[in-house]
Design an enzyme around this catalytic site. Structure first.
Site, PDB file in Angstrom:
ATOM      1  N   HIS A   1       0.951  -0.661  -0.168  1.00  0.00           N
ATOM      2  CA  HIS A   1      -0.104   0.032  -0.193  1.00  0.00           C
ATOM      3  C   HIS A   1       0.382   1.528   0.039  1.00  0.00           C
ATOM      4  O   HIS A   1       2.210   0.814   0.464  1.00  0.00           O
ATOM      5  CB  HIS A   1      -0.941  -0.480   0.966  1.00  0.00           C
ATOM      6  CG  HIS A   1      -1.759   1.095   1.234  1.00  0.00           C
ATOM      7  ND1 HIS A   1      -1.693   2.156   1.636  1.00  0.00           N
ATOM      8  CD2 HIS A   1      -3.213   1.112   0.990  1.00  0.00           C
ATOM      9  CE1 HIS A   1      -2.647   2.877   1.406  1.00  0.00           C
ATOM     10  NE2 HIS A   1      -3.655   2.344   1.764  1.00  0.00           N
TER      11      HIS A   1
ATOM     12  N   ASP B   1       2.708  -4.737   8.451  1.00  0.00           N
ATOM     13  CA  ASP B   1       1.565  -4.011   7.347  1.00  0.00           C
ATOM     14  C   ASP B   1       0.049  -4.948   8.090  1.00  0.00           C
ATOM     15  O   ASP B   1       0.072  -5.637   6.907  1.00  0.00           O
ATOM     16  CB  ASP B   1       1.859  -3.335   6.299  1.00  0.00           C
ATOM     17  CG  ASP B   1       0.465  -2.490   6.057  1.00  0.00           C
ATOM     18  OD1 ASP B   1      -0.690  -3.072   6.772  1.00  0.00           O
ATOM     19  OD2 ASP B   1      -0.033  -1.893   5.270  1.00  0.00           O
TER      20      ASP B   1
ATOM     21  N   CYS C   1      -4.572   2.606  -3.919  1.00  0.00           N
ATOM     22  CA  CYS C   1      -3.720   3.257  -3.016  1.00  0.00           C
ATOM     23  C   CYS C   1      -2.277   1.664  -3.455  1.00  0.00           C
ATOM     24  O   CYS C   1      -1.279   1.980  -2.411  1.00  0.00           O
ATOM     25  CB  CYS C   1      -3.229   3.247  -1.572  1.00  0.00           C
ATOM     26  SG  CYS C   1      -4.683   4.771  -1.676  1.00  0.00           S
TER      27      CYS C   1
ATOM     28  N   GLN D   1      -4.468  -5.771   6.682  1.00  0.00           N
ATOM     29  CA  GLN D   1      -5.605  -6.206   6.101  1.00  0.00           C
ATOM     30  C   GLN D   1      -5.703  -7.586   6.946  1.00  0.00           C
ATOM     31  O   GLN D   1      -5.909  -8.776   5.983  1.00  0.00           O
ATOM     32  CB  GLN D   1      -5.253  -6.530   4.863  1.00  0.00           C
ATOM     33  CG  GLN D   1      -5.569  -4.991   3.891  1.00  0.00           C
ATOM     34  CD  GLN D   1      -6.855  -4.785   3.713  1.00  0.00           C
ATOM     35  OE1 GLN D   1      -8.207  -4.934   4.338  1.00  0.00           O
ATOM     36  NE2 GLN D   1      -7.088  -3.653   3.785  1.00  0.00           N
TER      37      GLN D   1
ATOM     38  N   LYS E   1     -10.587  -0.746  10.041  1.00  0.00           N
ATOM     39  CA  LYS E   1     -10.589  -2.100   9.293  1.00  0.00           C
ATOM     40  C   LYS E   1     -10.823  -3.423  10.345  1.00  0.00           C
ATOM     41  O   LYS E   1     -11.009  -4.819   9.948  1.00  0.00           O
ATOM     42  CB  LYS E   1      -8.672  -2.218   8.797  1.00  0.00           C
ATOM     43  CG  LYS E   1      -9.220  -1.337   8.102  1.00  0.00           C
ATOM     44  CD  LYS E   1      -7.730  -1.112   7.255  1.00  0.00           C
ATOM     45  CE  LYS E   1      -7.034   0.000   6.272  1.00  0.00           C
ATOM     46  NZ  LYS E   1      -7.875   0.015   4.824  1.00  0.00           N
TER      47      LYS E   1
HETATM   48  N1  PMP Z   1      -1.976  -0.964   4.416  1.00  0.00           N
HETATM   49  C1  PMP Z   1      -3.131  -1.514   4.057  1.00  0.00           C
HETATM   50  C2  PMP Z   1      -2.742  -3.044   3.410  1.00  0.00           C
HETATM   51  C3  PMP Z   1      -3.877  -1.562   4.013  1.00  0.00           C
HETATM   52  O1  PMP Z   1      -5.333  -1.517   2.908  1.00  0.00           O
HETATM   53  C4  PMP Z   1      -3.906  -0.067   4.047  1.00  0.00           C
HETATM   54  C5  PMP Z   1      -5.823   1.547   3.801  1.00  0.00           C
HETATM   55  N2  PMP Z   1      -6.311   0.760   3.115  1.00  0.00           N
HETATM   56  C6  PMP Z   1      -3.446   1.197   4.913  1.00  0.00           C
HETATM   57  C7  PMP Z   1      -2.205   0.360   5.265  1.00  0.00           C
HETATM   58  C8  PMP Z   1      -3.451   2.501   5.409  1.00  0.00           C
HETATM   59  O2  PMP Z   1      -4.741   2.553   6.711  1.00  0.00           O
HETATM   60  P1  PMP Z   1      -5.164   4.139   7.373  1.00  0.00           P
HETATM   61  O3  PMP Z   1      -5.550   4.070   6.243  1.00  0.00           O
HETATM   62  O4  PMP Z   1      -6.141   2.772   7.917  1.00  0.00           O
HETATM   63  O5  PMP Z   1      -4.259   4.119   7.940  1.00  0.00           O
END
Ligand code: PMP
Length: 407
Positions: A124, A201, A365, A204, A227
């Site tokens: 991401h 990270d 993203c 997910q 999430k």
């Molecule tokens: N890493 C991953 C794998 C994600 O899916 C996301 C959110 N889509 C993020 C980081 C960022 O998370 P947040 O927007 O809650 O900070």
């Protein structure tokens, strides 16, 4: 093993029981954010109605009560991921903030000119850009572990990226696009054999499987509450005490200090050293309620049911002519990114929306993942334990309708 009581579960999530455009809402945008069970909503309401007060700094009744709940939440989160000590649980505003905190603070202490950071091609943007900012500041560089056509990381290539200059590995536990669950134990063991720490990270992953940070021996683990059925604006950075003790503060302000004077300021102990400002105690307690809710259903039951959703959706989507799924790892969460021949994903998603079906479109993203396949965007349907097989059928019908209208 008990199966999922879908009807009861859906009653726990008020938002799911509504119509949009006069159609029952089908919510398949769980990868972006999950919906909240009544227990979370009611707890947040209760705080604002009865117990709201800033933590740590007051001697009065409400402040004491709120402080107790806030710190009990930290303990709950510690137990949920089996961290050794609750001082290793740092509250942040989310995964993005956790990675930025780490990139800044770890970077200040341990990264110098010429050093290297290993990430992967499926990250991401929030696990790419903070490291790029660090690299600009320190004249360090990023090395990227590629993935194959199924969406599996090439572990042999990962092994070859290590040099004397490697300082940290930062990799998604689970991809938000391909859905791949990476072989994290292997990734960690390889890095540790070079004395390199690992950040995972978990944005997910945490909502789909049991995490035990001690068993994994992972150095840092990050995730967002929103999430995992909790509120927005709160997340976690877990870090092993030995690293956190040595790392400098990220942001300055109240709460993170012991003594402030114009001559010398001293910093607070862990975890407060990294928690400047009025804490998001409402979010922390809300997250606790979400974790309790998950535990009551059982993370293994959730995983088993979501696996069935994954297999059913793969089977049904593959029947649609001209539909291509990107990300076909054998070890995958219940998320599908796909495109349909000669139809733009935005157009399909707009038709699905009018049918009451919420999917996401765009690069999610993760532009390097799109670049890998030579595309700009996809549709993403991300399913969780409150989704049903009938909803997958509705998605498939919707896609066929869109195909007829647009092709
Ligand atoms: N890493 C991953 C794998 C994600 O899916 C996301 C959110 N889509 C993020 C980081 C960022 O998370 P947040 O927007 O809650 O900070």
């Amino acid at each position: 093993m008990v199966d999922i009581d879908l009807q009861k579960i859906r009653e726990d999530f008020p938002i799911l029981n509504q119509k949009v455009y006069n159609k029952p809402l089908v919510y398949f945008d769980n990868g972006a954010t999950t919906q909240k069970p009544r227990a979370v909503i009611e707890k947040i309401n209760e705080i604002h109605s009865l117990t709201n007060s800033s933590t740590h700094r007051g001697v009065h009744y409400l402040s004491g009560l709120m402080t107790e709940e806030y710190e009990a939440s930290r303990e709950k989160i510690r137990a949920f991921i089996n961290a050794k000590d609750k001082s290793e649980i740092i509250y942040t505003s989310g995964t993005t903030a956790s990675i930025n905190l780490l990139a800044f603070s770890f970077g200040e202490k341990y990264i110098s000119e010429g050093d290297e950071i290993i990430i992967s091609e499926m990250e991401h943007h929030s696990n790419i850009v903070p490291w790029q900012l660090l690299c600009e500041r320190k004249k360090a560089s990023i090395k990227v572990t590629p993935f194959d056509e199924n969406g599996d990381l090439l572990i042999d290539e990962y092994k070859n990226l290590f040099t004397e200059k490697t300082r940290i590995v930062s990799i998604a536990h689970t991809s938000n696009t391909l859905g791949t669950v990476n072989p994290i134990k292997e990734i960690i063991d390889i890095a540790h054999s070079h004395n390199v720490p690992v950040l995972l990270d978990g944005a997910q992953a945490i909502q789909h499987e049991k995490i035990d940070v001690q068993e994994l021996d992972v150095d840092f683990y990050v995730f967002s509450a929103h999430k995992i059925y909790g509120p927005t604006g709160i997340g976690i950075l877990y870090g092993k005490q030995k690293w956190l003790e040595e790392m400098p503060p990220w942001q300055g302000g109240g709460n993170m200090v012991k003594n402030v004077s114009f001559n010398k300021t001293t910093y607070n102990n862990l975890p407060y050293k990294f928690e400047a400002g009025t804490p998001n105690y409402v979010g922390a307690v809300g997250l606790t309620k979400a974790l309790e809710y998950i535990e009551n259903i059982g993370i293994e039951n959730i995983r088993t049911y979501e696996n069935k959703l994954l297999h059913y959706s793969t089977q049904e989507l593959k029947k649609i002519e001209g539909l291509r799924i990107f990300g076909n790892s054998k070890n995958k969460i219940s998320v599908q990114i796909f495109n349909i021949d000669s139809v733009h994903p935005y157009d399909t998603a707009m038709i699905l929306d009018k049918l009451g079906i919420a999917v996401r479109t765009g690069s999610h993203c993760a532009q390097p993942v799109m670049d890998h396949f030579g595309i700009d965007s996809t549709i993403r349907a991300s399913m969780v334990f409150y989704n049903s097989f009938e909803e997958i059928d509705m998605l498939v019908e919707g896609i066929k309708k869109a195909q007829l209208m647009l092709q």
